[in-house]
Design a protein around this motif. Structure first.
Motif, PDB file in Angstrom:
ATOM      1  N   THR A 116      50.886 -70.549   0.929  1.00 46.49           N
ATOM      2  CA  THR A 116      51.509 -69.938   2.104  1.00 46.49           C
ATOM      3  C   THR A 116      50.830 -70.492   3.353  1.00 46.49           C
ATOM      4  OG1 THR A 116      51.867 -67.922   0.841  1.00 46.49           O
ATOM      5  CG2 THR A 116      52.103 -67.768   3.232  1.00 46.49           C
ATOM      6  N   PRO A 117      51.608 -70.982   4.327  1.00 47.84           N
ATOM      7  CA  PRO A 117      50.988 -71.596   5.510  1.00 47.84           C
ATOM      8  C   PRO A 117      50.101 -70.629   6.286  1.00 47.84           C
ATOM      9  CG  PRO A 117      53.333 -72.126   5.387  1.00 47.84           C
ATOM     10  CD  PRO A 117      53.079 -71.063   4.359  1.00 47.84           C
ATOM     11  N   LYS A 118      49.125 -71.174   6.979  1.00 50.97           N
ATOM     12  CA  LYS A 118      48.325 -70.377   7.912  1.00 50.97           C
ATOM     13  C   LYS A 118      49.250 -69.824   8.994  1.00 50.97           C
ATOM     14  CE  LYS A 118      46.046 -74.129   8.569  1.00 50.97           C
ATOM     15  NZ  LYS A 118      45.172 -75.201   9.067  1.00 50.97           N
ATOM     16  N   PRO A 119      49.019 -68.618   9.471  1.00 48.90           N
ATOM     17  CA  PRO A 119      47.763 -67.858   9.451  1.00 48.90           C
ATOM     18  C   PRO A 119      47.482 -67.065   8.177  1.00 48.90           C
ATOM     19  CG  PRO A 119      49.397 -66.659  10.714  1.00 48.90           C
ATOM     20  CD  PRO A 119      50.028 -67.982  10.363  1.00 48.90           C
ATOM     21  N   SER A 120      48.269 -67.243   7.129  1.00 50.59           N
ATOM     22  CA  SER A 120      47.938 -66.587   5.863  1.00 50.59           C
ATOM     23  C   SER A 120      46.559 -67.054   5.388  1.00 50.59           C
ATOM     24  CB  SER A 120      48.974 -66.936   4.803  1.00 50.59           C
ATOM     25  OG  SER A 120      48.515 -66.554   3.511  1.00 50.59           O
ATOM     26  N   THR A 152      45.688 -77.139   5.476  1.00 51.67           N
ATOM     27  CA  THR A 152      46.557 -77.633   6.539  1.00 51.67           C
ATOM     28  C   THR A 152      47.967 -77.077   6.400  1.00 51.67           C
ATOM     29  OG1 THR A 152      47.512 -79.646   7.520  1.00 51.67           O
ATOM     30  CG2 THR A 152      47.087 -79.683   5.158  1.00 51.67           C
ATOM     31  N   ASN A 153      48.673 -77.025   7.519  1.00 52.23           N
ATOM     32  CA  ASN A 153      50.082 -76.654   7.485  1.00 52.23           C
ATOM     33  C   ASN A 153      50.979 -77.878   7.351  1.00 52.23           C
ATOM     34  OD1 ASN A 153      49.612 -73.943   7.528  1.00 52.23           O
ATOM     35  ND2 ASN A 153      50.183 -73.626   9.662  1.00 52.23           N
ATOM     36  N   ARG A 154      50.379 -79.056   7.163  1.00 50.90           N
ATOM     37  CA  ARG A 154      51.174 -80.216   6.779  1.00 50.90           C
ATOM     38  C   ARG A 154      51.677 -80.031   5.347  1.00 50.90           C
ATOM     39  NH1 ARG A 154      50.835 -85.474   9.051  1.00 50.90           N
ATOM     40  NH2 ARG A 154      49.874 -85.401  11.124  1.00 50.90           N
ATOM     41  N   ALA A 188      42.533 -70.410   2.205  1.00 51.85           N
ATOM     42  CA  ALA A 188      41.074 -70.280   2.280  1.00 51.85           C
ATOM     43  C   ALA A 188      40.542 -69.484   1.097  1.00 51.85           C
ATOM     44  CB  ALA A 188      40.676 -69.621   3.600  1.00 51.85           C
ATOM     45  N   ARG A 189      41.242 -68.432   0.720  1.00 47.67           N
ATOM     46  CA  ARG A 189      40.808 -67.634  -0.435  1.00 47.67           C
ATOM     47  C   ARG A 189      40.856 -68.464  -1.717  1.00 47.67           C
ATOM     48  NH1 ARG A 189      44.274 -62.224   1.170  1.00 47.67           N
ATOM     49  NH2 ARG A 189      42.693 -61.263   2.533  1.00 47.67           N
ATOM     50  N   ARG A 190      41.902 -69.269  -1.851  1.00 45.44           N
ATOM     51  CA  ARG A 190      42.035 -70.093  -3.050  1.00 45.44           C
ATOM     52  C   ARG A 190      40.911 -71.121  -3.133  1.00 45.44           C
ATOM     53  NH1 ARG A 190      46.868 -74.309  -3.617  1.00 45.44           N
ATOM     54  NH2 ARG A 190      45.687 -75.853  -4.781  1.00 45.44           N
ATOM     55  N   ILE A 191      40.550 -71.708  -2.003  1.00 41.05           N
ATOM     56  CA  ILE A 191      39.470 -72.698  -1.997  1.00 41.05           C
ATOM     57  C   ILE A 191      38.156 -72.046  -2.424  1.00 41.05           C
ATOM     58  CG2 ILE A 191      38.057 -74.152  -0.488  1.00 41.05           C
ATOM     59  CD1 ILE A 191      40.724 -74.644   1.121  1.00 41.05           C
ATOM     60  N   THR A 210      54.120 -75.349  10.608  1.00 47.32           N
ATOM     61  CA  THR A 210      54.587 -76.382   9.702  1.00 47.32           C
ATOM     62  C   THR A 210      55.714 -77.148  10.393  1.00 47.32           C
ATOM     63  OG1 THR A 210      56.325 -75.037   8.681  1.00 47.32           O
ATOM     64  CG2 THR A 210      54.096 -74.858   7.742  1.00 47.32           C
ATOM     65  N   ALA A 211      56.043 -78.330   9.877  1.00 50.22           N
ATOM     66  CA  ALA A 211      57.129 -79.107  10.482  1.00 50.22           C
ATOM     67  C   ALA A 211      58.444 -78.337  10.427  1.00 50.22           C
ATOM     68  CB  ALA A 211      57.270 -80.453   9.765  1.00 50.22           C
ATOM     69  N   GLY A 212      58.698 -77.678   9.303  1.00 50.09           N
ATOM     70  CA  GLY A 212      59.929 -76.907   9.185  1.00 50.09           C
ATOM     71  C   GLY A 212      59.993 -75.761  10.178  1.00 50.09           C
ATOM     72  N   GLN A 213      58.890 -75.030  10.319  1.00 48.41           N
ATOM     73  CA  GLN A 213      58.835 -73.940  11.289  1.00 48.41           C
ATOM     74  C   GLN A 213      59.046 -74.462  12.698  1.00 48.41           C
ATOM     75  OE1 GLN A 213      54.934 -72.503  10.314  1.00 48.41           O
ATOM     76  NE2 GLN A 213      55.685 -70.851   8.999  1.00 48.41           N
ATOM     77  N   ALA A 214      58.377 -75.576  13.020  1.00 46.51           N
ATOM     78  CA  ALA A 214      58.478 -76.124  14.369  1.00 46.51           C
ATOM     79  C   ALA A 214      59.900 -76.571  14.687  1.00 46.51           C
ATOM     80  CB  ALA A 214      57.512 -77.295  14.518  1.00 46.51           C
ATOM     81  N   LEU A 215      60.532 -77.259  13.744  1.00 48.18           N
ATOM     82  CA  LEU A 215      61.882 -77.753  14.000  1.00 48.18           C
ATOM     83  C   LEU A 215      62.886 -76.612  14.127  1.00 48.18           C
ATOM     84  CD1 LEU A 215      61.763 -80.851  11.666  1.00 48.18           C
ATOM     85  CD2 LEU A 215      62.081 -80.897  14.148  1.00 48.18           C
ATOM     86  N   ARG A 216      62.699 -75.574  13.330  1.00 47.73           N
ATOM     87  CA  ARG A 216      63.592 -74.415  13.471  1.00 47.73           C
ATOM     88  C   ARG A 216      63.351 -73.688  14.796  1.00 47.73           C
ATOM     89  NH1 ARG A 216      62.429 -74.238   7.953  1.00 47.73           N
ATOM     90  NH2 ARG A 216      60.737 -72.734   8.255  1.00 47.73           N
ATOM     91  N   HIS A 217      62.132 -73.810  15.314  1.00 51.02           N
ATOM     92  CA  HIS A 217      61.792 -73.163  16.585  1.00 51.02           C
ATOM     93  C   HIS A 217      62.377 -73.920  17.775  1.00 51.02           C
ATOM     94  CE1 HIS A 217      59.366 -70.782  19.365  1.00 51.02           C
ATOM     95  NE2 HIS A 217      58.949 -71.905  19.938  1.00 51.02           N
ATOM     96  N   ILE A 218      62.339 -75.253  17.719  1.00 49.96           N
ATOM     97  CA  ILE A 218      62.746 -76.020  18.904  1.00 49.96           C
ATOM     98  C   ILE A 218      64.224 -76.411  18.892  1.00 49.96           C
ATOM     99  CG2 ILE A 218      60.402 -76.912  19.187  1.00 49.96           C
ATOM    100  CD1 ILE A 218      61.331 -79.588  18.103  1.00 49.96           C
TER     101      ILE A 218
END
Length: 219
Positions: A145-149, A115-117, A153-156, A56-64
């Motif tokens: 919950t973002p993927k890889p959760s 999507t994780n967007r 997919a289960r909800r769909i 996700t954008a939040g995960q990526a920004l906290r990572h970089i």
């Protein structure tokens, strides 16, 4: 394609967004590198680029970004980076995607997005490309919950009342594959280099050819 796949027919197709529906690599890199440049930091490393494309954008920004800057993320991405003007025009629809989705719709095959967007980010994509309203539900990092959760997919599958084994998940990352496998959904590795799945397709023409036998039963 394994002949035992979809013995009851193809109930629906779940699409990842980035790397599947759209080519957003240049847009993603531009966005994150603009944030880094704002703080006087160097561009992303190859490892950071790969991580940011799946997260996700939040995960990526906290990572970089260094931890000391995490409190600035919301302000900078809201007030300093003009995504609509500078980033969105860099997105490109994947060749063949619109035609592939039209074919599925004509055959009565349901479609959804996982999507994780964020919800806002995904709606921007749908609006920018004026995509038809084929996709229901649209599962994002804002409502699942973002993927890889496997939650999305289960909800769909539950929303459709479909057996997971009758559903195809088209993704291009390890996170997509992990989500599909954990949900019991058939995984198509799309444009993913060494990524493996029950189906492997380099583009939508190849994916269409792989699905010819099952789509023929949907006539």
């Amino acid at each position: 394609m394994n002949g035992t796949l979809f013995p009851h027919g193809l109930a629906g197709v779940i699409f990842d967004c980035d790397g599947v529906m759209i080519n957003s690599r240049a847009a993603n890199d531009e966005f994150y590198n603009r944030v880094l440049a704002y703080f006087g930091l160097p561009p992303m490393t190859p490892e950071q680029e790969a991580y940011s494309f799946m997260a996700t954008a939040g995960q990526a920004l906290r990572h970089i970004l260094p931890e000391r800057l995490h409190g600035e993320i919301d302000r900078v991405t809201r007030d300093e980076i003009n995504y609509q003007r500078d980033i969105l025009p860099l997105l490109r629809l994947m060749p063949g995607f619109r035609e592939f989705a039209d074919e599925l719709s004509a055959r009565g095959v349901r479609m959804a997005i996982a999507t994780n967007r964020t919800e806002q980010g995904m709606q921007r994509v749908l609006d920018f490309f004026a995509l038809p309203s084929y996709f229901d539900p649209v599962v994002t990092a804002s409502n699942s919950t973002p993927k890889p959760s496997p939650e999305g997919a289960r909800r769909i599958c539950a929303d459709w009342g479909a057996r997971p084994s009758d559903v195809l998940f088209v993704g291009d990352s390890a996170h997509d594959k992990q989500a599909a496998e954990a949900a019991g959904v058939t995984f198509a590795a799309f444009n993913g280099g060494e990524l493996e799945g029950q189906i492997v397709a380099s583009d939508f023409a190849a994916l269409g050819r792989a699905l010819v036998p099952v789509l023929a039963r949907s006539r």
